[in-house]
Design a protein around this motif. Structure first.
Motif, mmCIF file in Angstrom:
data_model
loop_
_atom_site.group_PDB
_atom_site.id
_atom_site.type_symbol
_atom_site.label_atom_id
_atom_site.label_comp_id
_atom_site.label_asym_id
_atom_site.label_seq_id
_atom_site.Cartn_x
_atom_site.Cartn_y
_atom_site.Cartn_z
ATOM 1 N N LYS A 1 -12.188 13.255 12.344
ATOM 2 C CA LYS A 1 -12.389 14.693 12.238
ATOM 3 C C LYS A 1 -12.224 15.178 10.806
ATOM 4 C CE LYS A 1 -12.990 17.467 14.970
ATOM 5 N NZ LYS A 1 -14.257 18.100 15.427
ATOM 6 N N ILE A 2 -11.265 14.600 10.083
ATOM 7 C CA ILE A 2 -11.116 14.976 8.676
ATOM 8 C C ILE A 2 -12.347 14.551 7.885
ATOM 9 C CG2 ILE A 2 -9.885 14.349 6.550
ATOM 10 C CD1 ILE A 2 -7.301 14.695 7.969
ATOM 11 N N LEU A 3 -12.789 13.308 8.079
ATOM 12 C CA LEU A 3 -13.969 12.823 7.370
ATOM 13 C C LEU A 3 -15.199 13.650 7.737
ATOM 14 C CD1 LEU A 3 -15.179 10.704 5.474
ATOM 15 C CD2 LEU A 3 -15.550 9.241 7.490
ATOM 16 N N GLU A 4 -15.345 13.976 9.011
ATOM 17 C CA GLU A 4 -16.471 14.787 9.467
ATOM 18 C C GLU A 4 -16.441 16.172 8.820
ATOM 19 O OE1 GLU A 4 -18.451 16.036 13.733
ATOM 20 O OE2 GLU A 4 -16.274 15.961 13.594
ATOM 21 N N THR A 5 -15.273 16.802 8.846
ATOM 22 C CA THR A 5 -15.137 18.143 8.294
ATOM 23 C C THR A 5 -15.466 18.172 6.806
ATOM 24 O OG1 THR A 5 -13.433 18.698 9.926
ATOM 25 C CG2 THR A 5 -13.526 20.060 7.949
ATOM 26 N N ILE B 1 -22.123 7.930 8.056
ATOM 27 C CA ILE B 1 -21.341 8.635 9.072
ATOM 28 C C ILE B 1 -22.301 9.187 10.109
ATOM 29 C CG2 ILE B 1 -19.633 10.441 9.503
ATOM 30 C CD1 ILE B 1 -19.134 10.402 6.406
ATOM 31 N N ASN B 2 -22.142 8.748 11.364
ATOM 32 C CA ASN B 2 -22.981 9.218 12.463
ATOM 33 C C ASN B 2 -22.147 10.168 13.318
ATOM 34 O OD1 ASN B 2 -24.328 9.387 15.083
ATOM 35 N ND2 ASN B 2 -25.665 7.770 14.304
ATOM 36 N N GLY C 1 -16.896 20.716 15.943
ATOM 37 C CA GLY C 1 -16.897 20.158 14.599
ATOM 38 C C GLY C 1 -16.577 21.216 13.560
ATOM 39 N N ASP C 2 -15.789 22.216 13.941
ATOM 40 C CA ASP C 2 -15.434 23.281 12.999
ATOM 41 C C ASP C 2 -14.909 22.693 11.706
ATOM 42 O OD1 ASP C 2 -16.137 25.346 14.646
ATOM 43 O OD2 ASP C 2 -14.143 25.548 15.548
#
Length: 232
Positions: free
Chosen positions: A162-166, A140-141, A122-123
């Protein structure tokens, strides 16, 4: 133990890749065509798919698009085609990497490890214990990779998530296009920063009520992108 699905119509390639991966303690399933591959994705639930571009019943491009549109499973394409346009197209459709046949087994293992590590880490904001984020109507889970808006699940591709997570893990940070490109696509990506803009545009269509005035993924003009940060 990470699970890898190999979709390739050449039995020699399937057997070789399966042998190489099992020696590294990966759990491996193989499929000889796209139809079987899709069935195994549902049943086997792999952490990574190695996908041949030329299949008897599917275009590898179409199958890649279907996988990334319906799941967050990363895809590495395997192909005898070595033209740059073929690689760029595969990556633009959502593949994490593209390898040309014949390939060196050590290189294959290295690329597999890089992609799996990228999805594990999750960098740049690794936090395996992070609780789900609740912001406005969005939840967001990170563990289940589920996104809900007003209680309704939103289907995101691997790169969209991945964009949303980052962004959401570091809501005060403004990420440049170049940073997101390296984090999500990798340093050796053959495309350009437009890939970031296109992916964010698709992400906004799924998340935002008004894409011209986004509440979740905001553009900070002259700098890049940021999660939230507004006063509405």
């Amino acid at each position: 133990m990470k699970k890898i699905l190999v979709i390739d119509d050449e039995i020699a390639i399937r057997d070789l890749v399966e042998l190489v991966l099992k020696r590294e303690n990966y759990e491996v399933k193989t499929a000889e065509n796209g139809t079987v591959g899709l069935r195994e994705i549902t049943a086997f639930k792999p952490d990574l798919v190695l996908l041949d571009l030329m299949l008897p019943d599917y275009s590898g491009y179409d199958l890649c698009r279907e996988i990334v549109n319906k799941s967050t499973i990363p895809v590495i394409m395997l192909s005898a085609k070595n033209e740059t346009i073929d690689k760029v197209l595969g990556l633009e459709l959502g593949a994490e990497d593209y390898m040309t046949k014949p390939f060196d087994n050590r290189e294959l293992l290295a690329r597999v490890k890089v992609v799996l590590r990228r999805y594990d880490s999750g960098d740049p904001a690794k936090n395996d214990e992070m609780e789900p984020i609740q912001y406005k109507e969005l939840e967001i889970n990170f563990e289940t990779k589920r996104v809900l808006k007003a209680g309704k699940q939103i289907s995101l591709t691997a790169k969209e998530f991945k964009i949303l997570e980052t962004l959401s893990k570091r809501p005060l940070k403004i990420f440049t296009r170049e940073e997101l490109l390296e984090i999500i696509w990798g340093y050796d990506f053959l495309g350009d920063s437009r890939s970031v803009d296109m992916t964010i545009m698709r992400l906004r269509k799924k998340l935002e009520e008004d894409t011209e005035n986004p509440r979740y993924v905001r553009t900070i003009y002259g700098f890049g992108y940021q999660f939230g940060g507004g006063t509405d």
